[in-house]
Design an enzyme around this catalytic site. Structure first.
Site, short mmCIF file in Angstrom:
data_model
loop_
_atom_site.label_atom_id
_atom_site.label_comp_id
_atom_site.label_asym_id
_atom_site.label_seq_id
_atom_site.Cartn_x
_atom_site.Cartn_y
_atom_site.Cartn_z
N GLU A 80 3.74 0.07 -54.77
CA GLU A 80 2.32 0.19 -54.46
C GLU A 80 1.87 -1.13 -53.84
OE1 GLU A 80 3.45 -0.33 -57.57
OE2 GLU A 80 2.74 -2.41 -57.63
N SER A 103 0.95 -21.16 -52.11
CA SER A 103 1.69 -19.89 -52.15
C SER A 103 1.68 -19.13 -50.83
CB SER A 103 1.16 -19.01 -53.27
OG SER A 103 -0.24 -18.85 -53.17
N LYS A 154 5.91 -14.13 -51.60
CA LYS A 154 6.30 -12.80 -52.08
C LYS A 154 7.67 -12.36 -51.55
CE LYS A 154 2.01 -10.60 -53.49
NZ LYS A 154 0.94 -11.55 -53.10
#
Ligand code: PLP
Length: 433
Positions: free
Chosen positions: A123, A388, A101
């Site tokens: 958010e 990931s 991310k």
């Protein structure tokens, strides 16, 4: 229209189009008041993404702050245990903050800085996006407001602490079910009031244009590096690649640089507890086209067309829609979308811990589970998986719910010795193993 790998020469130039469409998917479905704000982001990104200064700055950040390139790793013990097909991992778990991310959060933060913004707004559900964005905000010296449902705040205490340590404000949302959907609404509302000084940063390859494109571009570093590294390690391209699909950012980042290659591509969706509506979050497998959060894509819907409740053991995968580029690549037949249940993902989780010394994120375990299925079905060949993220965040939950795992059927010392001897011979130092 069907597209094979030979049809992807001009793909990045043509998709998305100026309005942000990948075929019928994507676009910008916004309240009128937000149109100028998103236009400002779009214009800024279109200028900056061609600027050598921006690109060089991002390169430097990736190398010096994030620790890129992350390695590609050959899972010899796991592959050997399953058969002859070879499994490789792209180690995004070794990226700073422990997941992919940060790749798009650092890009979004740099964009905010170039646009002269003072604050990042977002958010978060499980808190992973919030932590990555708070990290970017601290790096760039920007303020950071993270909207989070009260239920999620209670469930994700360590991530709330992380965000606060990094200097972000965590703003509780007490409307409705007090989870991700309400947090998205609250963040949009805040952005509406503050867009002169702030930029909204989305957490995946979803949302109104230009976010799906921007996040794809920022995440493509994963596939670009992996392709080069794999070629260097083996002299060939992998036969197949796989990644888990929540909103689809880690997957699209790995996939795009391979679209023009003769490589089979698998997006892995969470089948959760099964096929029943509400028991999974496999939007491509069970959804149909619809609009949510400002873009058109496959959407899990109830009979009335409202977004359906979703479930997965991996909180990072339980989103009722999916990035519009995935929807397009699904329809043209370039990418295969498959699904993996909670149980299969957990089995893969334990196997990677025991056989390779890597604790994977439960999200990433879905992609790995598919690779394990693939390896069992293929006599030879290779599959490259995007790992990931790391599983530290999941450990307490996993152990409480599923236990510490066991070694049933896993290659133990005796057979490991044979494996080593077989492969390398019994050199002096190996005799004592
Ligand atoms: C958030 C997350 C995902 C899912 O997000 P995508 O946008 O689909 O990549 C997958 N893996 C990890 C480790 C995550 O934190």
């Amino acid at each position: 229209m069907n597209m094979t790998y030979k049809d992807f020469d001009r793909y990045l130039k043509d998709y998305p189009n100026k309005e942000g469409f990948f075929g019928p998917y994507g676009g910008q479905y916004l309240p009128d008041e937000l149109v100028p704000a998103f236009k400002e982001i779009d214009d800024a990104y279109e200028t900056i993404c061609h600027s050598a200064k921006f690109i060089n700055e991002l390169r430097r950040i990736r190398k010096e702050f994030q620790g890129r390139p992350t390695p590609v790793y050959h899972c010899e013990r796991l592959s050997n245990y399953l058969g002859k097909c070879q499994i490789y991992l792209k180690r995004e778990d070794l990226n700073h903050t422990g997941a992919h991310k940060l790749n798009h959060c650092m890009g979004e933060g740099l964009l905010a800085k170039y646009m002269g913004k003072k604050k990042l707004i977002a958010e978060t559900g499980a808190g992973q996006h919030g932590v990555a964005l708070a990290t970017a905000a601290a790096y760039f010296g920007l303020e950071c407001d993270i909207y989070m449902g009260e239920v999620d705040i209670a469930k994700q205490a360590p991530n709330v602490t992380r965000m606060k340590l990094l200097g972000a404000r965590v703003i509780p949302v007490s409307k409705g079910l007090k989870t991700l959907k309400e947090a998205v609404d609250a963040a949009f509302e805040a952005y509406l009031n503050e867009y002169k000084d702030a930029i909204y940063c989305i957490g995946s390859a979803v949302g109104p244009h230009p976010f799906p494109k921007m996040v794809r571009d920022f995440q493509s570093i994963v596939g670009i590096e992996a392709r080069e590294q794999f070629l260097e390690m083996t002299g060939n391209l992998p036969d197949a690649i796989a990644a888990c699909v929540g909103g689809g950012s880690n997957a699209i980042g790995l996939f795009v640089p391979f679209l023009g290659d003769p490589v089979d591509i698998y997006g892995v969706e969470p089948l959760g507890k099964g096929a029943k509506l509400g028991d999974n979050a496999a939007s491509m497998t069970f959804g149909k086209p619809g609009i949510l959060h400002g873009f058109q894509s496959y959407l899990l819907q109830d009979e009335d067309g409202n977004p359906a409740p979703v479930y997965s053991v991996a909180s990072g995968l339980d989103y009722p829609s999916v990035g519009p580029e995935h929807a397009f690549l699904h329809d043209v037949g370039r990418i295969n979308y498959v699904s993996v249940s909670d149980d299969e993902a957990m089995d893969a989780f334990y196997k990677l811990c025991r056989l390779e010394g890597i604790i994977p994120a439960v999200e990433s375990s879905h992609a790995l589970a598919y690779a394990i299925r693939y390896a069992k079905e293929h006599e030879t060949g290779s599959i490259l998986v995007n790992l990931s993220g790391r599983g530290d965040k999941d450990m307490d939950f996993v152990v409480e719910k599923f236990g510490l795992g066991n070694d049933d059927g896993i290659l133990k010392e005796e057979s490991a010795k044979e494996f080593v001897a077989d492969k390398y011979g019994l050199g002096d130092s190996f005799k004592e193993i």
